[in-house]
Scaffold this motif. Sequence first.
Motif, PDB file in Angstrom:
ATOM      1  N   HIS A 184     -47.968 -72.491  58.232  1.00 53.39           N
ATOM      2  CA  HIS A 184     -47.812 -73.895  57.858  1.00 53.39           C
ATOM      3  C   HIS A 184     -46.968 -74.566  58.931  1.00 53.39           C
ATOM      4  O   HIS A 184     -45.888 -74.082  59.268  1.00 53.39           O
ATOM      5  CB  HIS A 184     -47.117 -74.007  56.502  1.00 53.39           C
ATOM      6  CG  HIS A 184     -47.900 -73.377  55.394  1.00 53.39           C
ATOM      7  ND1 HIS A 184     -48.610 -74.115  54.483  1.00 53.39           N
ATOM      8  CD2 HIS A 184     -48.108 -72.072  55.068  1.00 53.39           C
ATOM      9  CE1 HIS A 184     -49.210 -73.305  53.634  1.00 53.39           C
ATOM     10  NE2 HIS A 184     -48.915 -72.052  53.968  1.00 53.39           N
ATOM     11  N   ALA A 185     -47.474 -75.656  59.477  1.00 50.96           N
ATOM     12  CA  ALA A 185     -46.763 -76.403  60.515  1.00 50.96           C
ATOM     13  C   ALA A 185     -46.391 -77.779  59.968  1.00 50.96           C
ATOM     14  O   ALA A 185     -47.211 -78.441  59.325  1.00 50.96           O
ATOM     15  CB  ALA A 185     -47.638 -76.555  61.758  1.00 50.96           C
ATOM     16  N   TYR A 186     -45.160 -78.189  60.224  1.00 54.15           N
ATOM     17  CA  TYR A 186     -44.646 -79.472  59.755  1.00 54.15           C
ATOM     18  C   TYR A 186     -44.093 -80.256  60.932  1.00 54.15           C
ATOM     19  O   TYR A 186     -43.403 -79.704  61.790  1.00 54.15           O
ATOM     20  CB  TYR A 186     -43.510 -79.254  58.746  1.00 54.15           C
ATOM     21  CG  TYR A 186     -43.940 -78.475  57.534  1.00 54.15           C
ATOM     22  CD1 TYR A 186     -44.380 -79.129  56.387  1.00 54.15           C
ATOM     23  CD2 TYR A 186     -43.913 -77.085  57.534  1.00 54.15           C
ATOM     24  CE1 TYR A 186     -44.785 -78.408  55.269  1.00 54.15           C
ATOM     25  CE2 TYR A 186     -44.312 -76.358  56.423  1.00 54.15           C
ATOM     26  CZ  TYR A 186     -44.752 -77.028  55.295  1.00 54.15           C
ATOM     27  OH  TYR A 186     -45.145 -76.318  54.192  1.00 54.15           O
ATOM     28  N   TYR A 187     -44.394 -81.536  60.947  1.00 48.97           N
ATOM     29  CA  TYR A 187     -43.820 -82.441  61.947  1.00 48.97           C
ATOM     30  C   TYR A 187     -43.671 -83.798  61.284  1.00 48.97           C
ATOM     31  O   TYR A 187     -44.666 -84.405  60.878  1.00 48.97           O
ATOM     32  CB  TYR A 187     -44.715 -82.548  63.183  1.00 48.97           C
ATOM     33  CG  TYR A 187     -44.166 -83.480  64.223  1.00 48.97           C
ATOM     34  CD1 TYR A 187     -43.125 -83.077  65.056  1.00 48.97           C
ATOM     35  CD2 TYR A 187     -44.659 -84.768  64.355  1.00 48.97           C
ATOM     36  CE1 TYR A 187     -42.604 -83.937  66.000  1.00 48.97           C
ATOM     37  CE2 TYR A 187     -44.144 -85.640  65.297  1.00 48.97           C
ATOM     38  CZ  TYR A 187     -43.119 -85.216  66.122  1.00 48.97           C
ATOM     39  OH  TYR A 187     -42.586 -86.074  67.057  1.00 48.97           O
ATOM     40  N   GLN A 188     -42.439 -84.247  61.136  1.00 47.09           N
ATOM     41  CA  GLN A 188     -42.123 -85.490  60.424  1.00 47.09           C
ATOM     42  C   GLN A 188     -42.828 -85.479  59.074  1.00 47.09           C
ATOM     43  O   GLN A 188     -42.607 -84.566  58.292  1.00 47.09           O
ATOM     44  CB  GLN A 188     -42.464 -86.693  61.289  1.00 47.09           C
ATOM     45  CG  GLN A 188     -41.623 -86.765  62.539  1.00 47.09           C
ATOM     46  CD  GLN A 188     -41.999 -87.903  63.461  1.00 47.09           C
ATOM     47  OE1 GLN A 188     -42.963 -88.625  63.250  1.00 47.09           O
ATOM     48  NE2 GLN A 188     -41.218 -88.059  64.510  1.00 47.09           N
ATOM     49  N   GLU A 189     -43.692 -86.446  58.784  1.00 49.59           N
ATOM     50  CA  GLU A 189     -44.356 -86.475  57.481  1.00 49.59           C
ATOM     51  C   GLU A 189     -45.688 -85.734  57.478  1.00 49.59           C
ATOM     52  O   GLU A 189     -46.372 -85.687  56.465  1.00 49.59           O
ATOM     53  CB  GLU A 189     -44.570 -87.931  57.014  1.00 49.59           C
ATOM     54  CG  GLU A 189     -45.651 -88.682  57.764  1.00 49.59           C
ATOM     55  CD  GLU A 189     -45.170 -89.382  59.029  1.00 49.59           C
ATOM     56  OE1 GLU A 189     -45.957 -90.156  59.585  1.00 49.59           O
ATOM     57  OE2 GLU A 189     -44.028 -89.169  59.473  1.00 49.59           O
ATOM     58  N   PHE A 190     -46.053 -85.126  58.599  1.00 50.87           N
ATOM     59  CA  PHE A 190     -47.333 -84.444  58.738  1.00 50.87           C
ATOM     60  C   PHE A 190     -47.213 -82.969  58.357  1.00 50.87           C
ATOM     61  O   PHE A 190     -46.195 -82.339  58.604  1.00 50.87           O
ATOM     62  CB  PHE A 190     -47.846 -84.542  60.180  1.00 50.87           C
ATOM     63  CG  PHE A 190     -48.080 -85.943  60.628  1.00 50.87           C
ATOM     64  CD1 PHE A 190     -49.280 -86.589  60.357  1.00 50.87           C
ATOM     65  CD2 PHE A 190     -47.097 -86.635  61.326  1.00 50.87           C
ATOM     66  CE1 PHE A 190     -49.494 -87.893  60.773  1.00 50.87           C
ATOM     67  CE2 PHE A 190     -47.293 -87.935  61.741  1.00 50.87           C
ATOM     68  CZ  PHE A 190     -48.500 -88.569  61.460  1.00 50.87           C
ATOM     69  N   LYS A 191     -48.296 -82.444  57.770  1.00 52.05           N
ATOM     70  CA  LYS A 191     -48.360 -81.033  57.401  1.00 52.05           C
ATOM     71  C   LYS A 191     -49.727 -80.504  57.813  1.00 52.05           C
ATOM     72  O   LYS A 191     -50.734 -81.204  57.677  1.00 52.05           O
ATOM     73  CB  LYS A 191     -48.235 -80.852  55.894  1.00 52.05           C
ATOM     74  CG  LYS A 191     -46.934 -81.298  55.300  1.00 52.05           C
ATOM     75  CD  LYS A 191     -46.951 -81.020  53.812  1.00 52.05           C
ATOM     76  CE  LYS A 191     -46.099 -82.024  53.082  1.00 52.05           C
ATOM     77  NZ  LYS A 191     -46.212 -81.888  51.638  1.00 52.05           N
ATOM     78  N   ALA A 192     -49.748 -79.262  58.287  1.00 54.34           N
ATOM     79  CA  ALA A 192     -51.017 -78.643  58.673  1.00 54.34           C
ATOM     80  C   ALA A 192     -50.972 -77.151  58.400  1.00 54.34           C
ATOM     81  O   ALA A 192     -49.907 -76.541  58.394  1.00 54.34           O
ATOM     82  CB  ALA A 192     -51.296 -78.894  60.150  1.00 54.34           C
ATOM     83  N   ILE A 193     -52.145 -76.588  58.191  1.00 57.70           N
ATOM     84  CA  ILE A 193     -52.299 -75.147  58.068  1.00 57.70           C
ATOM     85  C   ILE A 193     -53.125 -74.691  59.254  1.00 57.70           C
ATOM     86  O   ILE A 193     -54.180 -75.261  59.548  1.00 57.70           O
ATOM     87  CB  ILE A 193     -52.966 -74.762  56.734  1.00 57.70           C
ATOM     88  CG1 ILE A 193     -52.053 -75.171  55.573  1.00 57.70           C
ATOM     89  CG2 ILE A 193     -53.274 -73.266  56.695  1.00 57.70           C
ATOM     90  CD1 ILE A 193     -52.636 -74.929  54.207  1.00 57.70           C
ATOM     91  N   ILE A 194     -52.616 -73.667  59.933  1.00 56.11           N
ATOM     92  CA  ILE A 194     -53.274 -73.154  61.133  1.00 56.11           C
ATOM     93  C   ILE A 194     -53.703 -71.711  60.876  1.00 56.11           C
ATOM     94  O   ILE A 194     -52.887 -70.865  60.483  1.00 56.11           O
ATOM     95  CB  ILE A 194     -52.327 -73.230  62.350  1.00 56.11           C
ATOM     96  CG1 ILE A 194     -52.021 -74.699  62.646  1.00 56.11           C
ATOM     97  CG2 ILE A 194     -52.930 -72.525  63.563  1.00 56.11           C
ATOM     98  CD1 ILE A 194     -50.960 -74.925  63.703  1.00 56.11           C
ATOM     99  N   ASP A 195     -54.979 -71.445  61.090  1.00 53.88           N
ATOM    100  CA  ASP A 195     -55.542 -70.106  60.977  1.00 53.88           C
ATOM    101  C   ASP A 195     -55.022 -69.278  62.150  1.00 53.88           C
ATOM    102  O   ASP A 195     -55.179 -69.660  63.304  1.00 53.88           O
ATOM    103  CB  ASP A 195     -57.073 -70.209  61.008  1.00 53.88           C
ATOM    104  CG  ASP A 195     -57.749 -68.880  60.846  1.00 53.88           C
ATOM    105  OD1 ASP A 195     -57.534 -67.986  61.696  1.00 53.88           O
ATOM    106  OD2 ASP A 195     -58.525 -68.735  59.893  1.00 53.88           O
ATOM    107  N   ILE A 196     -54.394 -68.149  61.858  1.00 52.54           N
ATOM    108  CA  ILE A 196     -53.792 -67.332  62.913  1.00 52.54           C
ATOM    109  C   ILE A 196     -54.855 -66.643  63.765  1.00 52.54           C
ATOM    110  O   ILE A 196     -54.756 -66.620  64.991  1.00 52.54           O
ATOM    111  CB  ILE A 196     -52.833 -66.277  62.318  1.00 52.54           C
ATOM    112  CG1 ILE A 196     -51.662 -66.958  61.607  1.00 52.54           C
ATOM    113  CG2 ILE A 196     -52.323 -65.329  63.400  1.00 52.54           C
ATOM    114  CD1 ILE A 196     -50.795 -66.017  60.778  1.00 52.54           C
ATOM    115  N   LYS A 197     -55.873 -66.079  63.144  1.00 55.12           N
ATOM    116  CA  LYS A 197     -56.869 -65.316  63.898  1.00 55.12           C
ATOM    117  C   LYS A 197     -57.650 -66.186  64.878  1.00 55.12           C
ATOM    118  O   LYS A 197     -57.971 -65.751  65.974  1.00 55.12           O
ATOM    119  CB  LYS A 197     -57.814 -64.595  62.955  1.00 55.12           C
ATOM    120  CG  LYS A 197     -57.148 -63.433  62.242  1.00 55.12           C
ATOM    121  CD  LYS A 197     -58.125 -62.631  61.432  1.00 55.12           C
ATOM    122  CE  LYS A 197     -57.404 -61.441  60.816  1.00 55.12           C
ATOM    123  NZ  LYS A 197     -58.296 -60.634  60.000  1.00 55.12           N
TER     124      LYS A 197
END
Length: 88
Positions: free
Chosen positions: A27-40
């Motif tokens: 899970h990546a967070y930057y200010q009000e933004f959120k994202a999920i990043i697939d590791i593979k």
Amino acid sequence: MPTIAMFYGIIIRMYCSPGEHNPPHIHAYYQEFKAIIDIKNCELSEGKLPSKQLKLALAWAEIHKEELLADWELASNGELPFPIKPLQ
């Protein structure tokens, strides 16, 4: 959800619970933004980050893929993942 890295205002976290749902992700967070990043695949799977921060987070994930997958194994067993070196 422990923080495993912080760089350029981006916070990277990973859930720790037995049987955490696949595929392995962060899970990546930057200010009000959120994202999920697939590791593979080192790809955005959900959410949104500004373009520059997304590129940084994806590059970091690619560089640290093996460490992230090792942390995923720990987290999936309910153990705390290790911190990973940030981008510098």
